[in-house]
Motif scaffolding. Structure first.
Motif, PDB file in Angstrom:
ATOM      1  N   GLU A   6       0.609  37.093  52.682  1.00 31.54           N
ATOM      2  CA  GLU A   6      -0.576  36.250  52.569  1.00 31.54           C
ATOM      3  C   GLU A   6      -0.174  34.786  52.400  1.00 31.54           C
ATOM      4  O   GLU A   6       0.896  34.488  51.861  1.00 31.54           O
ATOM      5  CB  GLU A   6      -1.434  36.647  51.358  1.00 31.54           C
ATOM      6  CG  GLU A   6      -1.881  38.091  51.318  1.00 31.54           C
ATOM      7  CD  GLU A   6      -0.943  38.980  50.531  1.00 31.54           C
ATOM      8  OE1 GLU A   6      -1.382  40.052  50.063  1.00 31.54           O
ATOM      9  OE2 GLU A   6       0.235  38.608  50.356  1.00 31.54           O
ATOM     10  N   SER A   7      -1.066  33.904  52.815  1.00 29.07           N
ATOM     11  CA  SER A   7      -0.870  32.469  52.618  1.00 29.07           C
ATOM     12  C   SER A   7      -2.222  31.791  52.555  1.00 29.07           C
ATOM     13  O   SER A   7      -3.249  32.405  52.888  1.00 29.07           O
ATOM     14  CB  SER A   7      -0.025  31.877  53.747  1.00 29.07           C
ATOM     15  OG  SER A   7      -0.685  32.031  54.989  1.00 29.07           O
ATOM     16  N   GLY A   8      -2.216  30.533  52.118  1.00 29.80           N
ATOM     17  CA  GLY A   8      -3.436  29.741  52.143  1.00 29.80           C
ATOM     18  C   GLY A   8      -4.127  29.554  50.812  1.00 29.80           C
ATOM     19  O   GLY A   8      -5.126  28.830  50.726  1.00 29.80           O
ATOM     20  N   GLY A   9      -3.630  30.198  49.772  1.00 25.27           N
ATOM     21  CA  GLY A   9      -4.248  30.017  48.467  1.00 25.27           C
ATOM     22  C   GLY A   9      -3.992  28.626  47.918  1.00 25.27           C
ATOM     23  O   GLY A   9      -3.239  27.832  48.484  1.00 25.27           O
ATOM     24  N   ARG A  19      -9.032  28.745  53.454  1.00 25.44           N
ATOM     25  CA  ARG A  19      -8.866  29.812  54.443  1.00 25.44           C
ATOM     26  C   ARG A  19      -7.562  30.530  54.162  1.00 25.44           C
ATOM     27  O   ARG A  19      -6.489  29.930  54.225  1.00 25.44           O
ATOM     28  CB  ARG A  19      -8.863  29.284  55.873  1.00 25.44           C
ATOM     29  CG  ARG A  19      -8.882  30.420  56.892  1.00 25.44           C
ATOM     30  CD  ARG A  19      -9.034  29.965  58.321  1.00 25.44           C
ATOM     31  NE  ARG A  19      -7.765  29.569  58.917  1.00 25.44           N
ATOM     32  CZ  ARG A  19      -7.504  29.640  60.214  1.00 25.44           C
ATOM     33  NH1 ARG A  19      -8.414  30.111  61.058  1.00 25.44           N
ATOM     34  NH2 ARG A  19      -6.342  29.232  60.682  1.00 25.44           N
ATOM     35  N   LEU A  20      -7.682  31.793  53.857  1.00 26.38           N
ATOM     36  CA  LEU A  20      -6.509  32.625  53.646  1.00 26.38           C
ATOM     37  C   LEU A  20      -6.089  33.249  54.973  1.00 26.38           C
ATOM     38  O   LEU A  20      -6.927  33.544  55.823  1.00 26.38           O
ATOM     39  CB  LEU A  20      -6.792  33.732  52.640  1.00 26.38           C
ATOM     40  CG  LEU A  20      -7.333  33.302  51.271  1.00 26.38           C
ATOM     41  CD1 LEU A  20      -7.468  34.535  50.365  1.00 26.38           C
ATOM     42  CD2 LEU A  20      -6.477  32.244  50.642  1.00 26.38           C
ATOM     43  N   ALA A  21      -4.794  33.458  55.110  1.00 26.25           N
ATOM     44  CA  ALA A  21      -4.266  34.149  56.279  1.00 26.25           C
ATOM     45  C   ALA A  21      -3.327  35.260  55.829  1.00 26.25           C
ATOM     46  O   ALA A  21      -2.720  35.172  54.756  1.00 26.25           O
ATOM     47  CB  ALA A  21      -3.532  33.172  57.193  1.00 26.25           C
ATOM     48  N   ARG A  72     -10.115  38.643  62.436  1.00 24.38           N
ATOM     49  CA  ARG A  72      -8.757  39.040  62.770  1.00 24.38           C
ATOM     50  C   ARG A  72      -8.442  38.612  64.187  1.00 24.38           C
ATOM     51  O   ARG A  72      -9.321  38.625  65.056  1.00 24.38           O
ATOM     52  CB  ARG A  72      -8.547  40.541  62.601  1.00 24.38           C
ATOM     53  CG  ARG A  72      -9.351  41.425  63.502  1.00 24.38           C
ATOM     54  CD  ARG A  72      -9.203  42.912  63.108  1.00 24.38           C
ATOM     55  NE  ARG A  72      -7.830  43.358  63.291  1.00 24.38           N
ATOM     56  CZ  ARG A  72      -7.332  44.460  62.715  1.00 24.38           C
ATOM     57  NH1 ARG A  72      -8.104  45.202  61.933  1.00 24.38           N
ATOM     58  NH2 ARG A  72      -6.078  44.814  62.919  1.00 24.38           N
ATOM     59  N   ASP A  73      -7.185  38.247  64.408  1.00 23.81           N
ATOM     60  CA  ASP A  73      -6.697  37.906  65.733  1.00 23.81           C
ATOM     61  C   ASP A  73      -5.562  38.874  66.023  1.00 23.81           C
ATOM     62  O   ASP A  73      -4.436  38.686  65.554  1.00 23.81           O
ATOM     63  CB  ASP A  73      -6.213  36.452  65.761  1.00 23.81           C
ATOM     64  CG  ASP A  73      -5.810  35.990  67.141  1.00 23.81           C
ATOM     65  OD1 ASP A  73      -5.406  36.855  67.966  1.00 23.81           O
ATOM     66  OD2 ASP A  73      -5.869  34.787  67.404  1.00 23.81           O
ATOM     67  N   ASN A  74      -5.866  39.921  66.766  1.00 25.64           N
ATOM     68  CA  ASN A  74      -4.859  40.960  67.003  1.00 25.64           C
ATOM     69  C   ASN A  74      -3.688  40.441  67.826  1.00 25.64           C
ATOM     70  O   ASN A  74      -2.556  40.909  67.653  1.00 25.64           O
ATOM     71  CB  ASN A  74      -5.500  42.170  67.665  1.00 25.64           C
ATOM     72  CG  ASN A  74      -6.345  42.979  66.686  1.00 25.64           C
ATOM     73  OD1 ASN A  74      -6.287  42.779  65.469  1.00 25.64           O
ATOM     74  ND2 ASN A  74      -7.153  43.891  67.209  1.00 25.64           N
ATOM     75  N   ALA A  75      -3.933  39.491  68.692  1.00 26.67           N
ATOM     76  CA  ALA A  75      -2.843  38.933  69.496  1.00 26.67           C
ATOM     77  C   ALA A  75      -1.838  38.187  68.612  1.00 26.67           C
ATOM     78  O   ALA A  75      -0.635  38.193  68.879  1.00 26.67           O
ATOM     79  CB  ALA A  75      -3.399  37.998  70.555  1.00 26.67           C
ATOM     80  N   LYS A  76      -2.337  37.573  67.523  1.00 24.44           N
ATOM     81  CA  LYS A  76      -1.467  36.846  66.600  1.00 24.44           C
ATOM     82  C   LYS A  76      -1.072  37.699  65.398  1.00 24.44           C
ATOM     83  O   LYS A  76      -0.368  37.217  64.502  1.00 24.44           O
ATOM     84  CB  LYS A  76      -2.163  35.568  66.119  1.00 24.44           C
ATOM     85  CG  LYS A  76      -2.390  34.547  67.209  1.00 24.44           C
ATOM     86  CD  LYS A  76      -3.031  33.280  66.646  1.00 24.44           C
ATOM     87  CE  LYS A  76      -3.218  32.233  67.743  1.00 24.44           C
ATOM     88  NZ  LYS A  76      -3.851  30.997  67.218  1.00 24.44           N
ATOM     89  N   ARG A  77      -1.559  38.951  65.354  1.00 22.67           N
ATOM     90  CA  ARG A  77      -1.236  39.860  64.248  1.00 22.67           C
ATOM     91  C   ARG A  77      -1.618  39.232  62.913  1.00 22.67           C
ATOM     92  O   ARG A  77      -0.881  39.364  61.910  1.00 22.67           O
ATOM     93  CB  ARG A  77       0.246  40.224  64.268  1.00 22.67           C
ATOM     94  CG  ARG A  77       0.769  40.684  65.612  1.00 22.67           C
ATOM     95  CD  ARG A  77       2.277  40.745  65.641  1.00 22.67           C
ATOM     96  NE  ARG A  77       2.802  41.758  64.749  1.00 22.67           N
ATOM     97  CZ  ARG A  77       2.954  43.013  65.087  1.00 22.67           C
ATOM     98  NH1 ARG A  77       2.606  43.439  66.278  1.00 22.67           N
ATOM     99  NH2 ARG A  77       3.444  43.885  64.232  1.00 22.67           N
ATOM    100  N   THR A  78      -2.739  38.578  62.893  1.00 30.21           N
ATOM    101  CA  THR A  78      -3.137  37.825  61.705  1.00 30.21           C
ATOM    102  C   THR A  78      -4.571  38.129  61.303  1.00 30.21           C
ATOM    103  O   THR A  78      -5.463  38.228  62.156  1.00 30.21           O
ATOM    104  CB  THR A  78      -2.978  36.314  61.949  1.00 30.21           C
ATOM    105  OG1 THR A  78      -1.624  36.037  62.316  1.00 30.21           O
ATOM    106  CG2 THR A  78      -3.317  35.528  60.687  1.00 30.21           C
ATOM    107  N   LEU A  79      -4.763  38.259  60.007  1.00 28.30           N
ATOM    108  CA  LEU A  79      -6.068  38.453  59.394  1.00 28.30           C
ATOM    109  C   LEU A  79      -6.424  37.180  58.644  1.00 28.30           C
ATOM    110  O   LEU A  79      -5.543  36.549  58.051  1.00 28.30           O
ATOM    111  CB  LEU A  79      -6.005  39.629  58.416  1.00 28.30           C
ATOM    112  CG  LEU A  79      -7.227  39.929  57.573  1.00 28.30           C
ATOM    113  CD1 LEU A  79      -8.314  40.579  58.437  1.00 28.30           C
ATOM    114  CD2 LEU A  79      -6.872  40.845  56.409  1.00 28.30           C
ATOM    115  N   TYR A  80      -7.709  36.808  58.667  1.00 28.74           N
ATOM    116  CA  TYR A  80      -8.147  35.589  57.994  1.00 28.74           C
ATOM    117  C   TYR A  80      -9.290  35.897  57.031  1.00 28.74           C
ATOM    118  O   TYR A  80     -10.041  36.847  57.214  1.00 28.74           O
ATOM    119  CB  TYR A  80      -8.639  34.558  59.002  1.00 28.74           C
ATOM    120  CG  TYR A  80      -7.620  34.144  60.023  1.00 28.74           C
ATOM    121  CD1 TYR A  80      -7.616  34.718  61.297  1.00 28.74           C
ATOM    122  CD2 TYR A  80      -6.654  33.181  59.729  1.00 28.74           C
ATOM    123  CE1 TYR A  80      -6.685  34.345  62.245  1.00 28.74           C
ATOM    124  CE2 TYR A  80      -5.712  32.803  60.674  1.00 28.74           C
ATOM    125  CZ  TYR A  80      -5.731  33.389  61.929  1.00 28.74           C
ATOM    126  OH  TYR A  80      -4.797  33.019  62.857  1.00 28.74           O
TER     127      TYR A  80
END
Length: 122
Positions: A6-9, A19-21, A72-80
């Motif tokens: 996780e990041s963005g805190g 915005r958390l990622a 979520r952006d599955n292409a970037k393997r990232t949840l927001y």
């Protein structure tokens, strides 16, 4: 080896936004439902929002509905998690979790990150 990070805190004033990622490696991201959870000191971990593998199903904790948005952006393997109109009671460690099944706010997810701290000052 699966890693969830996780990041963005951070520290923000009441009414502000963050915005958390969450990135997940070592797994097929689009095969996993994802969730955001939080835990404040002295309290149990609670579900904030969750999203199915293809984003077709989304759930929110009642107190964040209308203020938080999960994507979520599955292409970037990232949840927001976009968090707007933050309140002091949103202060907590926020965790990202992944599981092949859609578990909603059940804490039985298979993979968890280490968390990112969100602090909202009044």
């Amino acid at each position: 080896q699966v890693q969830v990070v996780e990041s963005g805190g951070g520290l923000v004033q009441a009414g502000g936004s963050l915005r958390l990622a969450c990135t997940a490696s070592g797994l097929s991201f689009d095969d996993y439902a994802m969730g955001w959870f939080r835990q404040a000191p002295g309290k149990e971990r609670e579900g904030v929002s969750c999203i199915s593998r293809n984003g077709a199903r989304i759930d929110y904790k009642a107190s964040v509905k209308g203020r938080f948005t999960i994507t979520r952006d599955n292409a970037k393997r990232t949840l927001y998690l976009q968090m707007n109109s933050l309140k002091p009671e949103d202060t907590a460690m926020y965790y990202c979790a992944a599981d092949r099944e859609y578990l909603g706010f059940d804490t039985g997810y298979k993979y968890w990150g280490q968390g990112t701290q969100v602090t909202v000052s009044s």
